[in-house]
Design an enzyme around this catalytic site. Structure first.
Site, PDB file in Angstrom:
ATOM      1  N   LYS A  39       9.050 -26.544  21.183  1.00  0.00           N
ATOM      2  CA  LYS A  39       7.901 -26.612  20.267  1.00  0.00           C
ATOM      3  C   LYS A  39       8.369 -26.300  18.855  1.00  0.00           C
ATOM      4  O   LYS A  39       9.206 -25.430  18.646  1.00  0.00           O
ATOM      5  CB  LYS A  39       6.816 -25.615  20.686  1.00  0.00           C
ATOM      6  N   LYS A  45      -0.201 -23.432  17.770  1.00  0.00           N
ATOM      7  CA  LYS A  45      -0.766 -22.342  18.590  1.00  0.00           C
ATOM      8  C   LYS A  45       0.158 -21.130  18.598  1.00  0.00           C
ATOM      9  O   LYS A  45      -0.296 -20.007  18.831  1.00  0.00           O
ATOM     10  CB  LYS A  45      -1.063 -22.823  20.006  1.00  0.00           C
ATOM     11  N   GLY A  92       2.680 -26.752  27.464  1.00  0.00           N
ATOM     12  CA  GLY A  92       1.691 -26.053  28.285  1.00  0.00           C
ATOM     13  C   GLY A  92       1.678 -24.561  28.004  1.00  0.00           C
ATOM     14  O   GLY A  92       2.652 -24.020  27.486  1.00  0.00           O
ATOM     15  N   SER A 125      15.425 -19.013  28.978  1.00  0.00           N
ATOM     16  CA  SER A 125      14.531 -18.761  30.113  1.00  0.00           C
ATOM     17  C   SER A 125      13.714 -19.992  30.488  1.00  0.00           C
ATOM     18  O   SER A 125      13.461 -20.249  31.664  1.00  0.00           O
ATOM     19  CB  SER A 125      13.597 -17.589  29.795  1.00  0.00           C
ATOM     20  N   TRP A 126      13.306 -20.792  29.490  1.00  0.00           N
ATOM     21  CA  TRP A 126      12.508 -21.980  29.773  1.00  0.00           C
ATOM     22  C   TRP A 126      13.351 -23.040  30.474  1.00  0.00           C
ATOM     23  O   TRP A 126      12.907 -23.684  31.431  1.00  0.00           O
ATOM     24  CB  TRP A 126      11.909 -22.515  28.485  1.00  0.00           C
TER      25      TRP A 126
END
Length: 204
Positions: free
Chosen positions: A90, A173, A118, A11-12
């Site tokens: 990531k 994160k 982001g 999807s990215w």
């Protein structure tokens, strides 16, 4: 015109194609991708690394643990020497504990690196909703080159030269995000979620 290659088919990777409207894009994908969803003549699909020889910018939008394999294949099947890699994944390589930038430099030691990171959901990027991202590179000139590629009105870009901090922040994160998922699943409330986020950021 610079040719842009997006390596990936999740999807990215597909969301990034929305950022590159009217650009010359090649998407390196797995055979299961549904190409019929993309009618833009500027977008070409391939499942062969040999077809990526003329690309200038390589966006790596693949799972972090497959970065080494994919760019090793790229090195093996093309004559590319010093490309610009934009790392959109990531994580940290499990076997070596290396950052993804270090993994890329293992294979392409003279490559130029940019980190794209982001707080973005790919579905909202595809829907053309406002988004913000960080571009990080030790080279100001490379940052400017890549930022010119990523220039739609609703995709705001911020810059820094801390590629290590950007990668670690993006990876760590995700731990907070998983914890927030548990909070939501257990229906523990917004206060608990806010506490997880606040203390998690403090720990980072």
């Amino acid at each position: 015109m610079n040719k842009i290659c997006i390596i990936g088919s999740g999807s990215w990777a597909l969301a990034l194609t929305k950022v590159f409207v009217n650009k010359n894009i090649i998407i390196k994908y797995r055979k299961s991708i549904n190409k019929s969803k993309f009618g833009n003549k500027e977008i070409k699909f391939t499942d062969n690394f040999k077809n990526l020889t003329e690309s200038s910018f390589f966006f790596l939008a693949i799972p972090s643990q497959s970065i080494r394999h994919n760019i090793s294949e790229l090195k093996k099947k093309t004559n590319i020497d010093s490309p610009v890699f934009i790392i959109c994944s990531k994580g940290v390589e499990k076997k070596t504990c290396k950052l993804l930038s270090e993994v890329v430099l293992d294979i392409f030691p003279t490559s130029k690196l940019v980190i794209l990171s982001g707080p973005n959901f790919s579905s909202e990027l595809i829907a053309n909703k406002p988004s913000a991202s960080v571009l990080s590179s030790e080279s100001k000139n490379v940052l400017l080159e890549v930022s010119e590629l990523l220039s739609p009105k609703k995709f705001r870009i911020y810059f820094n030269n801390d590629i290590i901090g950007t990668q670690l922040g993006g990876a760590i994160k995700n731990v907070i995000a998983i914890a927030c998922g548990f909070v939501k699943g257990k229906n523990l409330g917004e206060n608990a979620k806010a506490a997880i986020i606040t203390r998690g950021i403090h720990e980072i």
